[in-house]
Design an enzyme around this catalytic site. Sequence first.
Site, PDB file in Angstrom:
ATOM      1  N   GLU A  49       7.243  10.771  10.420  1.00  0.00           N
ATOM      2  CA  GLU A  49       5.842  10.398  10.135  1.00  0.00           C
ATOM      3  C   GLU A  49       5.131   9.818  11.349  1.00  0.00           C
ATOM      4  OE1 GLU A  49       5.116   7.305   7.273  1.00  0.00           O
ATOM      5  OE2 GLU A  49       7.086   6.448   7.571  1.00  0.00           O
ATOM      6  N   ARG A  76      -5.807  -8.606   8.829  1.00  0.00           N
ATOM      7  CA  ARG A  76      -4.637  -9.138   8.122  1.00  0.00           C
ATOM      8  C   ARG A  76      -4.648  -8.781   6.651  1.00  0.00           C
ATOM      9  NH1 ARG A  76      -3.129 -14.368  11.070  1.00  0.00           N
ATOM     10  NH2 ARG A  76      -2.331 -15.184   9.123  1.00  0.00           N
ATOM     11  N   ASN A  80      -2.537 -21.614   4.274  1.00  0.00           N
ATOM     12  CA  ASN A  80      -1.837 -20.340   4.436  1.00  0.00           C
ATOM     13  C   ASN A  80      -0.360 -20.637   4.252  1.00  0.00           C
ATOM     14  OD1 ASN A  80      -1.067 -17.749   5.080  1.00  0.00           O
ATOM     15  ND2 ASN A  80      -1.022 -18.136   7.291  1.00  0.00           N
ATOM     16  N   GLY A  81       0.291 -19.940   3.326  1.00  0.00           N
ATOM     17  CA  GLY A  81       1.724 -20.154   3.106  1.00  0.00           C
ATOM     18  C   GLY A  81       2.033 -20.230   1.628  1.00  0.00           C
ATOM     19  N   HIS A  90      28.531  21.175   3.918  1.00  0.00           N
ATOM     20  CA  HIS A  90      28.028  22.143   2.923  1.00  0.00           C
ATOM     21  C   HIS A  90      26.727  22.778   3.381  1.00  0.00           C
ATOM     22  CE1 HIS A  90      31.088  20.859   0.080  1.00  0.00           C
ATOM     23  NE2 HIS A  90      30.822  19.616   0.445  1.00  0.00           N
ATOM     24  N   CYS A 117      -2.808 -15.424   4.845  1.00  0.00           N
ATOM     25  CA  CYS A 117      -4.235 -15.719   4.786  1.00  0.00           C
ATOM     26  C   CYS A 117      -4.777 -15.962   6.196  1.00  0.00           C
ATOM     27  CB  CYS A 117      -4.446 -16.958   3.937  1.00  0.00           C
ATOM     28  SG  CYS A 117      -3.703 -16.801   2.313  1.00  0.00           S
ATOM     29  N   GLU A 120      15.684   7.242   5.352  1.00  0.00           N
ATOM     30  CA  GLU A 120      14.562   6.415   5.827  1.00  0.00           C
ATOM     31  C   GLU A 120      14.379   6.575   7.333  1.00  0.00           C
ATOM     32  OE1 GLU A 120      12.126   5.000   4.669  1.00  0.00           O
ATOM     33  OE2 GLU A 120      11.472   3.588   6.224  1.00  0.00           O
ATOM     34  N   LYS A 155      -2.331   4.916   4.310  1.00  0.00           N
ATOM     35  CA  LYS A 155      -1.459   3.765   4.027  1.00  0.00           C
ATOM     36  C   LYS A 155      -1.133   3.693   2.546  1.00  0.00           C
ATOM     37  CE  LYS A 155       1.008   0.182   4.724  1.00  0.00           C
ATOM     38  NZ  LYS A 155       2.359   0.409   5.301  1.00  0.00           N
ATOM     39  N   LYS A 166      10.902   7.841   9.048  1.00  0.00           N
ATOM     40  CA  LYS A 166      10.196   7.087  10.099  1.00  0.00           C
ATOM     41  C   LYS A 166       9.919   7.978  11.300  1.00  0.00           C
ATOM     42  CE  LYS A 166       8.920   3.672   8.374  1.00  0.00           C
ATOM     43  NZ  LYS A 166       9.083   4.328   7.163  1.00  0.00           N
ATOM     44  N   TRP A 185      -4.959 -13.934   0.995  1.00  0.00           N
ATOM     45  CA  TRP A 185      -4.047 -12.845   0.640  1.00  0.00           C
ATOM     46  C   TRP A 185      -3.218 -13.424  -0.501  1.00  0.00           C
ATOM     47  CZ3 TRP A 185      -2.616  -7.836   1.630  1.00  0.00           C
ATOM     48  CH2 TRP A 185      -1.326  -7.437   1.303  1.00  0.00           C
TER      49      TRP A 185
HETATM   50  C1  AGP Z   1       6.314   5.055   4.461  1.00  0.00           C
HETATM   51  O1  AGP Z   1       6.445   4.762   5.848  1.00  0.00           O
HETATM   52  C2  AGP Z   1       5.048   5.799   4.141  1.00  0.00           C
HETATM   53  N1  AGP Z   1       3.907   5.108   4.618  1.00  0.00           N
HETATM   54  C3  AGP Z   1       4.973   6.228   2.674  1.00  0.00           C
HETATM   55  O2  AGP Z   1       6.116   7.009   2.416  1.00  0.00           O
HETATM   56  C4  AGP Z   1       4.954   5.091   1.622  1.00  0.00           C
HETATM   57  O3  AGP Z   1       6.205   4.468   1.592  1.00  0.00           O
HETATM   58  C5  AGP Z   1       4.670   5.729   0.245  1.00  0.00           C
HETATM   59  O4  AGP Z   1       3.404   6.334   0.292  1.00  0.00           O
HETATM   60  C6  AGP Z   1       4.710   4.702  -0.900  1.00  0.00           C
HETATM   61  O5  AGP Z   1       3.707   3.750  -0.707  1.00  0.00           O
HETATM   62  P1  AGP Z   1       3.739   2.419  -1.619  1.00  0.00           P
HETATM   63  O6  AGP Z   1       4.991   1.687  -1.255  1.00  0.00           O
HETATM   64  O7  AGP Z   1       2.506   1.678  -1.265  1.00  0.00           O
HETATM   65  O8  AGP Z   1       3.766   2.865  -3.055  1.00  0.00           O
END
Ligand code: AGP
Length: 608
Positions: free
Chosen positions: A488, A27, A98-99, A504, A2, A481, A603, A485, A74
């Site tokens: 993207e 935030r 906040n917490g 393979h 928050c 993963e 996002k 990273k 939040w």
């Molecule tokens: C991950 O770095 C990406 N931003 C993307 O793959 C994300 O994980 C995916 O869109 C799922 O989002 P969510 O966790 O909000 O469902």
Amino acid sequence: MCGIIGYVGDRDAAFILVQGLKRLEYRGYDSAGVATFHDGRIAIRRALGKLSNLENLLREDPISGSVGIGHTRWATHGRPSEQNAHPHRAGRIVVIHNGIIENYLELRAALQSRGRRFSSETDTEVISHLVDECVQDGLDLVAASRKAIAQLQGSFSIVVMHEDCPDRLVAAKSATPIVIGLGDSENFVASDIPAILDHTRKVLFLEDGEMAEISRHEVKVTTFAGEPVVREARTVAWDPVTAQKGGYRHFLLKEIHEQPQAIIDTMRGRLLQEKADVSLDELAAAPWLVNAQRIVLVACGTAWHACLVGKYFLEQITRIPAEVDYGSEFRYRNPVVEPGTVLIVVSQSGETADTLAAVEAARERGAKVLAICNVVDSSIARRADAVVYTHAGPEISVASTKAFTTQLTVFYLLGLYLARRRQLIDHDAAHALITDLVNLPKRIEECLERERAIEKIAKKYGDAKSFLYLGRGINYPIALEGALKLKEISYIHAEGYAAGEMKHGPIALINESLPVVVLLPKDGVYGKTLSNMKEVESRGGRIIVITDAPSPELEDIAWEVIQIPTSNPSLLPLLLTIPLQLLAYYIAVYRGSDVDMPRNLAKSVTVE
Ligand code: AGP
């Protein structure tokens, strides 16, 4: 997390508070409110949604006064709503917080047994009642705050107003930040520097266990026990935008470094070390989970990688068969759902369309649904039969980091919770794993100490056209993963592969221009993965190895060796992730891409 702000001076408090909250909007929040001393009493204005809603309310129903507090919420306990928005009043006391108050349920019950009535679902309201009880017993603002705080367990930064003390505020800190801004015949308090930078650069920070009595001309800092504290003021050089990033160059780097705290917050109140058990109150009404016959884990992107780790861990510790699918696949493949099938969906935002659709597809077929989300009361959280929240706080950068590692943390908690109730793990084994979990944040800090070395490696390999990431077993998803990273945020093509699968096909890719990142924990398949490394090396591949067991042999084979601390093999995926996040970040910085807002990405993907 928050946003908090308080003001004591001679200017229009409501205006200063709202402007300060705007500086904290980054935030993330779901509601906001302010309180000021207005016509001899404390007036409160709160609104659901964006700050503009609060501003509209203040235009319609203004409050004056030159002392007040403001808050952006939040949600962690209690859905987003006006009733749950801060500030919270009890009698003559008004509080913002906040917490997370871990013992709020027992405090609430005790207060109710003493006749106290609650108007919200929040843990925060407990604080206002506790302080008001002490005030009604004759204590002044400071003493009442001190006595109330002594009853709290968990993390809290609070600011308290007392209707009979219109010229001062009391702030207190435990585990979440409090900064005090020192002005000219006016003083400020906030959860973060950006909220007060427009007024002063002279600040002092409270430490855990400290509180401050704040008036126009004086700030008195003491410990919770009442010992005076002398604290030197500092001058902040940051501009407001840098301050929002906590001094980090990007939100992504800030959030990578927030992971130890995010994991502490996610485990807070859930680990019962003495009992060697896990407490997940959210699952009390979900016996169907303990008795599940099959688990289907569904998510997208990074969250899908968390599900892959979850599958390995849950099968290992609970012996419940588990499979993993993308939301976009599960929703259209007419999945087999029998009695006893449980769907577990993972989503940081709780708004991903494909994952939400998978929830509907599973529910239509009679499956119970558990959600693991970071946003309280999000669409997926509301549609699930039970929700376990990560407490990562708002994740601003598009690339998911602290959400991912807190998702893994929830899987560890969930696996232990189920294994104990299915009598599949004894006290000592559970206690050992819990001890390793408790030590995890410190291990992550050790991984973060490799940052400079990783930055150097990033510059050496940042011009590569493609990367290959290899991992085995529970660490295979981390190879995926790490590749995601890099893709993207740096726009370099990268592929994650099960190390045993390299022969393979992908082995055809190996040459001097292909960096190969190998995850090599000293686990049961160490020798197998080492063989894969030698296959790469013999074909000229440039190996970057990440390991908890460096050796001269590895130094001979690999071009780069990044050492991580060791831990329980089940927890190593979380530690191996950190160097991969830093490697992707510094390669992206080296290549000049838009680290926090990579091209084409959102996002939260709320469309198909
Ligand atoms: C991950 O770095 C990406 N931003 C993307 O793959 C994300 O994980 C995916 O869109 C799922 O989002 P969510 O966790 O909000 O469902």
